[in-house]
Design a protein around this motif. Sequence first.
Motif, PDB file in Angstrom:
ATOM      1  N   GLY A  47      73.600  16.278 106.498  1.00 45.66           N
ATOM      2  CA  GLY A  47      74.079  17.599 106.074  1.00 45.66           C
ATOM      3  C   GLY A  47      72.935  18.584 106.025  1.00 45.66           C
ATOM      4  N   THR A  48      73.291  19.846 105.956  1.00 51.28           N
ATOM      5  CA  THR A  48      72.271  20.899 105.947  1.00 51.28           C
ATOM      6  C   THR A  48      72.307  21.693 104.658  1.00 51.28           C
ATOM      7  OG1 THR A  48      73.869  22.402 106.912  1.00 51.28           O
ATOM      8  CG2 THR A  48      72.395  21.270 108.425  1.00 51.28           C
ATOM      9  N   ASP A  74      89.457  14.927  96.625  1.00 51.63           N
ATOM     10  CA  ASP A  74      88.902  13.611  96.961  1.00 51.63           C
ATOM     11  C   ASP A  74      88.640  12.805  95.702  1.00 51.63           C
ATOM     12  OD1 ASP A  74      86.155  13.889  96.005  1.00 51.63           O
ATOM     13  OD2 ASP A  74      85.933  15.374  97.589  1.00 51.63           O
ATOM     14  N   GLY A  95      77.063  24.309 104.908  1.00 51.38           N
ATOM     15  CA  GLY A  95      78.505  24.335 105.154  1.00 51.38           C
ATOM     16  C   GLY A  95      79.284  25.120 104.119  1.00 51.38           C
ATOM     17  N   LEU A  96      79.089  24.800 102.831  1.00 48.43           N
ATOM     18  CA  LEU A  96      79.862  25.458 101.780  1.00 48.43           C
ATOM     19  C   LEU A  96      79.485  26.920 101.656  1.00 48.43           C
ATOM     20  CD1 LEU A  96      80.100  22.851  98.896  1.00 48.43           C
ATOM     21  CD2 LEU A  96      81.909  23.716 100.368  1.00 48.43           C
ATOM     22  N   GLY A 135      81.925  13.188  93.209  1.00 45.29           N
ATOM     23  CA  GLY A 135      82.022  14.293  92.253  1.00 45.29           C
ATOM     24  C   GLY A 135      80.733  15.082  92.145  1.00 45.29           C
ATOM     25  N   ILE A 136      80.786  16.137  91.364  1.00 39.07           N
ATOM     26  CA  ILE A 136      79.625  17.023  91.234  1.00 39.07           C
ATOM     27  C   ILE A 136      79.386  17.266  89.748  1.00 39.07           C
ATOM     28  CG2 ILE A 136      78.723  19.321  91.806  1.00 39.07           C
ATOM     29  CD1 ILE A 136      81.029  19.168  94.064  1.00 39.07           C
ATOM     30  N   LYS A 184      82.807  12.663 103.635  1.00 39.79           N
ATOM     31  CA  LYS A 184      81.383  12.302 103.560  1.00 39.79           C
ATOM     32  C   LYS A 184      81.017  11.798 102.175  1.00 39.79           C
ATOM     33  CE  LYS A 184      79.032  15.980 105.030  1.00 39.79           C
ATOM     34  NZ  LYS A 184      77.976  16.897 105.462  1.00 39.79           N
ATOM     35  N   ASN A 186      72.157  11.072  98.030  1.00 42.34           N
ATOM     36  CA  ASN A 186      72.882  11.381  99.264  1.00 42.34           C
ATOM     37  C   ASN A 186      71.989  11.410 100.502  1.00 42.34           C
ATOM     38  OD1 ASN A 186      75.065  11.674  97.661  1.00 42.34           O
ATOM     39  ND2 ASN A 186      74.902  13.894  97.498  1.00 42.34           N
ATOM     40  N   SER A 208      86.450  15.489  93.433  1.00 40.34           N
ATOM     41  CA  SER A 208      86.393  16.954  93.432  1.00 40.34           C
ATOM     42  C   SER A 208      87.650  17.531  94.057  1.00 40.34           C
ATOM     43  CB  SER A 208      85.214  17.456  94.251  1.00 40.34           C
ATOM     44  OG  SER A 208      84.089  16.645  94.045  1.00 40.34           O
ATOM     45  N   LEU A 258      76.531  25.299  94.045  1.00 45.17           N
ATOM     46  CA  LEU A 258      77.186  24.658  95.174  1.00 45.17           C
ATOM     47  C   LEU A 258      77.258  25.539  96.420  1.00 45.17           C
ATOM     48  CD1 LEU A 258      78.355  21.903  95.291  1.00 45.17           C
ATOM     49  CD2 LEU A 258      80.601  22.866  94.913  1.00 45.17           C
ATOM     50  N   LYS A 293      71.400  24.410  99.992  1.00 43.24           N
ATOM     51  CA  LYS A 293      71.310  23.671  98.730  1.00 43.24           C
ATOM     52  C   LYS A 293      72.078  22.371  98.871  1.00 43.24           C
ATOM     53  CE  LYS A 293      69.812  24.800  94.582  1.00 43.24           C
ATOM     54  NZ  LYS A 293      68.667  25.521  94.595  1.00 43.24           N
ATOM     55  N   ARG A 294      71.369  21.255  98.743  1.00 41.20           N
ATOM     56  CA  ARG A 294      72.042  19.954  98.746  1.00 41.20           C
ATOM     57  C   ARG A 294      71.814  19.321  97.392  1.00 41.20           C
ATOM     58  NH1 ARG A 294      71.595  15.964 102.969  1.00 41.20           N
ATOM     59  NH2 ARG A 294      73.838  15.886 102.638  1.00 41.20           N
TER      60      ARG A 294
HETATM   61  P1  ADP Z   1      76.089  19.562 103.407  1.00 43.40           P
HETATM   62  O1  ADP Z   1      75.854  19.862 104.842  1.00 43.40           O
HETATM   63  O2  ADP Z   1      74.883  19.071 102.680  1.00 43.40           O
HETATM   64  O3  ADP Z   1      77.302  18.755 103.153  1.00 43.40           O
HETATM   65  P2  ADP Z   1      77.506  21.714 102.109  1.00 43.40           P
HETATM   66  O4  ADP Z   1      77.117  23.138 101.905  1.00 43.40           O
HETATM   67  O5  ADP Z   1      78.771  21.452 102.793  1.00 43.40           O
HETATM   68  O6  ADP Z   1      76.295  21.023 102.809  1.00 43.40           O
HETATM   69  O7  ADP Z   1      77.532  21.052 100.669  1.00 43.40           O
HETATM   70  C1  ADP Z   1      76.483  21.274  99.760  1.00 43.40           C
HETATM   71  C2  ADP Z   1      76.336  20.124  98.773  1.00 43.40           C
HETATM   72  O8  ADP Z   1      77.471  20.083  97.907  1.00 43.40           O
HETATM   73  C3  ADP Z   1      76.319  18.778  99.424  1.00 43.40           C
HETATM   74  O9  ADP Z   1      75.013  18.449  99.829  1.00 43.40           O
HETATM   75  C4  ADP Z   1      76.841  17.858  98.327  1.00 43.40           C
HETATM   76  O10 ADP Z   1      75.784  17.530  97.459  1.00 43.40           O
HETATM   77  C5  ADP Z   1      77.795  18.736  97.557  1.00 43.40           C
HETATM   78  N1  ADP Z   1      79.212  18.505  97.934  1.00 43.40           N
HETATM   79  C6  ADP Z   1      79.952  19.213  98.815  1.00 43.40           C
HETATM   80  N2  ADP Z   1      81.223  18.750  98.897  1.00 43.40           N
HETATM   81  C7  ADP Z   1      81.281  17.722  98.024  1.00 43.40           C
HETATM   82  C8  ADP Z   1      82.333  16.821  97.631  1.00 43.40           C
HETATM   83  N3  ADP Z   1      83.559  16.880  98.156  1.00 43.40           N
HETATM   84  N4  ADP Z   1      82.031  15.889  96.705  1.00 43.40           N
HETATM   85  C9  ADP Z   1      80.805  15.809  96.170  1.00 43.40           C
HETATM   86  N5  ADP Z   1      79.773  16.621  96.490  1.00 43.40           N
HETATM   87  C10 ADP Z   1      80.004  17.573  97.403  1.00 43.40           C
END
Ligand code: ADP
Length: 797
Positions: free
Chosen positions: A595-596, A565, A599-600, A569-570, A536, A590, A624, A578, A583-584
């Motif tokens: 996304g919600t 990937d 996930g993380l 990046g972050i 994504k 983006n 990242s 994160l 939290k997005r």
């Molecule tokens: P989402 O459903 O928004 O992807 P996640 O919890 O999976 O929710 O991720 C939270 C946020 O972390 C994302 O909105 C994105 O900003 C950042 N993020 C996650 N994975 C990556 C990645 N591989 N590269 C860059 N940013 C990332």
Amino acid sequence: MEKRAKDSIFSKCIKSARVFFGVGTIFILLFLILGQIIFPDERDFIFAKCEVFEAQWYHVPENGEKVAVEVPGKVEAEYGEKITLVSTLPQGIYNGENLCFRTIWQDVEIYIDGELRQSYNTNDSRPFGINSAMRYIFVDLQEEDAGKEIMYRASSKSKYAGDIREILVGDRIGIWIQFLQESGARTLIAVSLMMLSMGCVIVCAVVRIVYKKRLAINYLAWTLFFGALWMISEIEFRQLVFKNVSILSSVTYWCLMMIPITFVLYINEIQNSYYEKIFFVPLLYSTLMTVTLTILQFFDIVQFVEALIFMHIGIGLAVITIVGTLIVDTIKRRYADYFLAGIGVYGMLLATVLEVVLYYINVDLSLGTVLAGGLLFLFVMAVIKTGQDLLRSEQKKQQAILARKAQAKFLANMSHEIRTPINAIIGMNEMILRENDNKVIEDYAYNIQSASDMLLRLVNDVLDFSKIESGQLELVEDAYNLAELIQDEILLLKARAAGKPISIKIDIDSKLPTRLWGDELRIKQILTNLLSNAVKYTKEGMVTLKAFFSRIDNENIVLEFEVIDTGIGIRQEDLSKLFDSFKRLELNKNRNIQGTGLGLNIAKMLVDLMHGKINVQSEYEKGSTFSVAIPQRVIDNQQIGDFEATLKKNRVEKNTAENLFVAPEANVLVVDDNEMNLALIKGLLKRTQIHVDAVSSGIKGYKVSRKKKYDIIFMDHMMPDLDGIETLKMIREDKNNPNCDGVVIALTANAIAGCREMYLESGFNDYFSKPIQADKLDELLIKYLPTELVQRVGKQE
Ligand code: ADP
């Protein structure tokens, strides 16, 4: 156990015993108290004499004339000057009679007829200070001392240099009994206060350690402790209890210095630090004063006893600020939080005023007893307040737990309700995709598919999140094939990356064991999330999946994955946020990526649940690396080997399984209250030529099942009236039912962890989770239909 008849002879006896205990106790106590008041004194103190020594004393200044002085009283004396008093002992002295002098910060020598009989000086036994602490001194008299001259010499390097206190004469025991009568009540109160305060301090310490909770009352308990210690050190008995009175005397002053500090801290806590700026003043003063006076006393520059005024100022400052804030709070009605403790403080202040008034009426009237009563009142009020607070916080905690459970239940129910129509949409859409030839409609259907997939993922995420949050998500551990797990993830990664200029690199350690024990689905969920994110958030470049391990012992490994990937990046400052829920990052950038932000967070919670670790390293705008390490048990140590080869082999096997089949002789019954689902399954089974009966309720399902033998029954769980589990139970228990031993598969949108076990325990042969996926349905049919009914028809092009 059966309850005994209430009015049996035994229970009547117990009841009478209770009444007897009540009446008896009241009688004994009344007898004791009233008896002491009404009946005459029987004590015989002939050999326990204690009287005030009434003789005339003369002050003899050096080289001066004798001057008659009043005792108790005071003579003119310089700081450190030795005063000499003389008197004549009366006639009729008996052996064992004693004179008892009370010294005050003085060194003392007592002579009878020029012979030194007693001296008191703590020069060699005190750690610091220039005076000897207050003490009672006894001088043994003999018969032949009658009529002789007695000389009392005292000196003090303090304002008490010329003080002479009351002198007693009598037997030692008589004098101590006199002291006991004077200070018995105070001693009892002081000791009780000390024990109460220590008990409270211990309880506070236990609460602190066990519940990690700091109780304000701890400070009050210490105030009480210092107060009690101070009272004890002022009691006549102190020289009997403490072997070094000099030490105790110094402690008395430290108690006086600490009391305002602990008391202000207590009031500040119960007022939720509302007036901390005001309380800063007495606290700073008392702290600085304590440190300064202690240093000065250690080096004998200023004696504690001379600096009493500064300690009184400390107490005064504390009282003024406390009373001030209490009055303001009372006027502004801000006392709701500490109402009881506030009443306690007012009670104590009233007791202080009363103590002072009594002191001026008669010095011996209270001697701190009323003040101690006030302190006790405050303490009791504070204890009740603390109890109430604890009870309230416990209730709040319970309510929060209930609310969380209700929320989790609501989410579970909602997600079930939402998943049902989504499933229908996905299923119906699948039918459109299968049966439609129109390109435009196919495009629409693909859009529906992607939107409804997204919706379903969202609902699943929210459900998982609420489950984990409320501690209801349990891991379902089983043996699994690691190669298959990785392979599924690779397929998913390829599918997600299709159409994007992203190359995929797979790096799998060939020494990885083939079979492990763990929650395969949840590990997949974590990986899927990381891989989807990698795709994504990467416009172009490469996504790498690495799998390797480190060994804990022969049976256990730490399974590790890395998803690398070359994406957006972050930022360094965002890395810590994160794993927060919802939290997005960089939303404006983006916005068009779905996304919600859950996930993380879910991945982290799942990894934690598995006692693993998840980490991220990232360089902004470069890419990242997410790494996951999860401990797993090894079932089969055989190595995965060349993963590419394994992958190809599996693919061949899978393709065989995917071969189409027909089973025109087979009979399947579908029981589901949702007509759409019935239509869907019928539609999906059309090409297999299986004969499908579909009914829309448990009761109908049961009735139909009695009439005909089915090869498989698909049974929905949640149905009105008779649900799937109840229907199955009726079928299983009805021995005349041709399907009582047949294959029944649970069909449900229920996505709660552990539900597979629940269905198997309820008697289902298998469990099939909606949304109904055509290939999974085929797999189940091949698995459960009698082989003779299944005819393979070759792979469809
Ligand atoms: P989402 O459903 O928004 O992807 P996640 O919890 O999976 O929710 O991720 C939270 C946020 O972390 C994302 O909105 C994105 O900003 C950042 N993020 C996650 N994975 C990556 C990645 N591989 N590269 C860059 N940013 C990332």
